[in-house]
Design an enzyme around this catalytic site. Structure first.
Site, PDB file in Angstrom:
ATOM      1  N   HIS A   1      27.737  46.204  86.666  1.00  0.00           N
ATOM      2  CA  HIS A   1      26.913  44.857  86.234  1.00  0.00           C
ATOM      3  C   HIS A   1      27.389  43.686  87.294  1.00  0.00           C
ATOM      4  O   HIS A   1      28.147  43.951  88.191  1.00  0.00           O
ATOM      5  CB  HIS A   1      27.147  44.421  84.891  1.00  0.00           C
TER       6      HIS A   1
ATOM      7  N   HIS B   1      28.590  40.638  86.921  1.00  0.00           N
ATOM      8  CA  HIS B   1      29.586  39.366  86.764  1.00  0.00           C
ATOM      9  C   HIS B   1      30.374  39.269  88.261  1.00  0.00           C
ATOM     10  O   HIS B   1      30.754  40.376  88.964  1.00  0.00           O
ATOM     11  CB  HIS B   1      30.238  39.459  85.582  1.00  0.00           C
TER      12      HIS B   1
ATOM     13  N   ASP C   1      33.412  39.100  88.956  1.00  0.00           N
ATOM     14  CA  ASP C   1      34.676  39.724  89.039  1.00  0.00           C
ATOM     15  C   ASP C   1      34.393  41.176  89.283  1.00  0.00           C
ATOM     16  O   ASP C   1      35.591  41.972  89.539  1.00  0.00           O
ATOM     17  CB  ASP C   1      35.494  39.537  87.769  1.00  0.00           C
ATOM     18  N   HIS C   2      33.176  41.793  89.406  1.00  0.00           N
ATOM     19  CA  HIS C   2      32.938  43.021  89.820  1.00  0.00           C
ATOM     20  C   HIS C   2      32.261  43.372  91.026  1.00  0.00           C
ATOM     21  O   HIS C   2      32.014  44.451  91.569  1.00  0.00           O
ATOM     22  CB  HIS C   2      31.992  43.649  88.484  1.00  0.00           C
TER      23      HIS C   2
ATOM     24  N   HIS D   1      27.034  44.876  77.019  1.00  0.00           N
ATOM     25  CA  HIS D   1      27.796  43.577  77.461  1.00  0.00           C
ATOM     26  C   HIS D   1      27.187  42.259  77.079  1.00  0.00           C
ATOM     27  O   HIS D   1      27.473  41.239  77.549  1.00  0.00           O
ATOM     28  CB  HIS D   1      27.933  43.838  79.138  1.00  0.00           C
TER      29      HIS D   1
ATOM     30  N   ASP E   1      32.520  46.645  81.748  1.00  0.00           N
ATOM     31  CA  ASP E   1      32.718  45.468  80.504  1.00  0.00           C
ATOM     32  C   ASP E   1      31.781  46.121  79.356  1.00  0.00           C
ATOM     33  O   ASP E   1      30.586  46.088  79.576  1.00  0.00           O
ATOM     34  CB  ASP E   1      32.391  44.102  81.020  1.00  0.00           C
TER      35      ASP E   1
ATOM     36  N   HIS F   1      41.344  45.309  82.319  1.00  0.00           N
ATOM     37  CA  HIS F   1      40.681  44.301  81.977  1.00  0.00           C
ATOM     38  C   HIS F   1      40.962  43.250  80.941  1.00  0.00           C
ATOM     39  O   HIS F   1      39.948  42.848  80.376  1.00  0.00           O
ATOM     40  CB  HIS F   1      39.070  44.639  82.206  1.00  0.00           C
TER      41      HIS F   1
HETATM   42 ZN   LIG Z   1      34.630  41.489  84.060  1.00  0.00          ZN
HETATM   43 ZN   LIG Z   2      31.489  41.201  82.671  1.00  0.00          ZN
END
Ligand SMILES: [Zn+2]
Ligand SMILES: [Zn+2]
Length: 292
Positions: free
Chosen positions: A60, A62, A64-65, A153, A177, A241
């Protein structure tokens, strides 16, 4: 098959926990599941040339990914032992991935212009073959099979995916996530190893801070993740995570205590550069000299 958890963190900047990224090495292929902050540094620590990555699959969007994608593309294209891409990178991601890649082409143009003028790179090294994920087999090559499945998520992060990786009779599952997801449990059937996210906050934090409530609503609780592990019954369960909400964040011991109320089998907590090696036995070890 060898799997290295390159990044096990969250958006919180932390020198020990980079953004989510997982390196799959099997059948002569190198694939990244997500590439969060610092993925390129972790690959360098392993001695894996950035340009040797065949494909990146995104769970996905976000930050941080996927924050390290420009780094993978631009640094990987440089003709050095740690770069050296010879063919186009494949990127497969959820709906919206084409816009991300179009934006990336514009973002990388300044670097490309300089390096092409210098005769350093072929502009095609910045080009990407894009694919859009849907549930099912997303990559099948040299005996390596990666299957995407929808997770939950939250209502504005749709679709979001987890991945099931199969090779040589072994099965690895990464939740990415998600909140508690029956679909994940179904797709994790027979998993040797499952890596799952988790989040925890104190009642007082949730009462005082509306943003922490929003964050926690997108993630799974320790009790719920225990129930996922108990239903899947993997050989090895690993937490990653970890969101432990400040101020006064719960400790890892408190988190494990909670998970332990619903799951009585051995449990690992992932660190960056944790390696999972699948063979006659499943071996888990960590350290930045892991490859040596
Ligand atoms: Zn994340
Ligand atoms: Zn996320």
């Amino acid at each position: 098959m060898k799997i290295t958890l390159l990044g096990t963190g969250t958006p919180l900047p932390d020198q020990h926990k980079f953004g989510t990224s997982t390196l799959i090495e099997a059948g002569g292929m190198r694939v990244l599941l997500d590439c969060g902050r610092g993925a390129v540094v972790r690959l360098a620590q392993l001695g894996v040339p950035i340009g040797s990555i065949d494909a990146v699959l995104f769970s996905h969007f976000h930050s941080d990914h996927y924050a390290a994608l420009p780094d993978v593309v631009m640094t990987g294209a440089i003709p050095a032992p740690w770069g050296g891409r010879k063919r186009r990178l494949r990127v497969i991601g959820p709906e919206g991935v084409r816009e991300v890649i179009e934006g990336l082409w514009a973002f990388t143009s300044a670097d490309r212009t300089i390096r092409v003028a210098d005769g350093e790179i072929d502009p095609d090294r910045h080009r990407i073959d894009v694919g859009v994920i849907s549930e099912g087999v997303m990559l099948e090559e040299n005996g390596l099979r990666i299957i995407a499945f929808e997770v939950d998520h939250g209502e504005f992060v749709k679709p979001a995916f987890g991945f099931r990786v199969e090779y040589g009779g072994h099965v690895f599952v990464h939740s990415h996530d998600t909140r508690y997801s029956e679909n994940l449990i179904a797709h994790a059937a027979g998993a040797d190893v499952i890596v799952h996210e988790v989040a925890m906050a104190r009642h007082e934090t949730l009462e005082r801070d509306p943003h922490s409530r929003t964050v926690l609503e997108h993630h799974i609780t320790p009790r719920e993740v225990a129930s996922v592990f108990a239903k899947v019954r993997p050989k090895v369960a690993i937490l990653t995570h970890l969101i432990l909400k400040a101020p006064d964040p719960p400790s890892i011991e408190e988190l494990l205590e909670e998970v332990g109320r619903g799951y009585d089998q051995p449990l690992f907590v992932a660190r960056d550069l944790t390696v999972i090696r699948f063979g006659a036995s499943i071996t888990i070890y960590s350290g930045e000299t892991a490859r040596g």
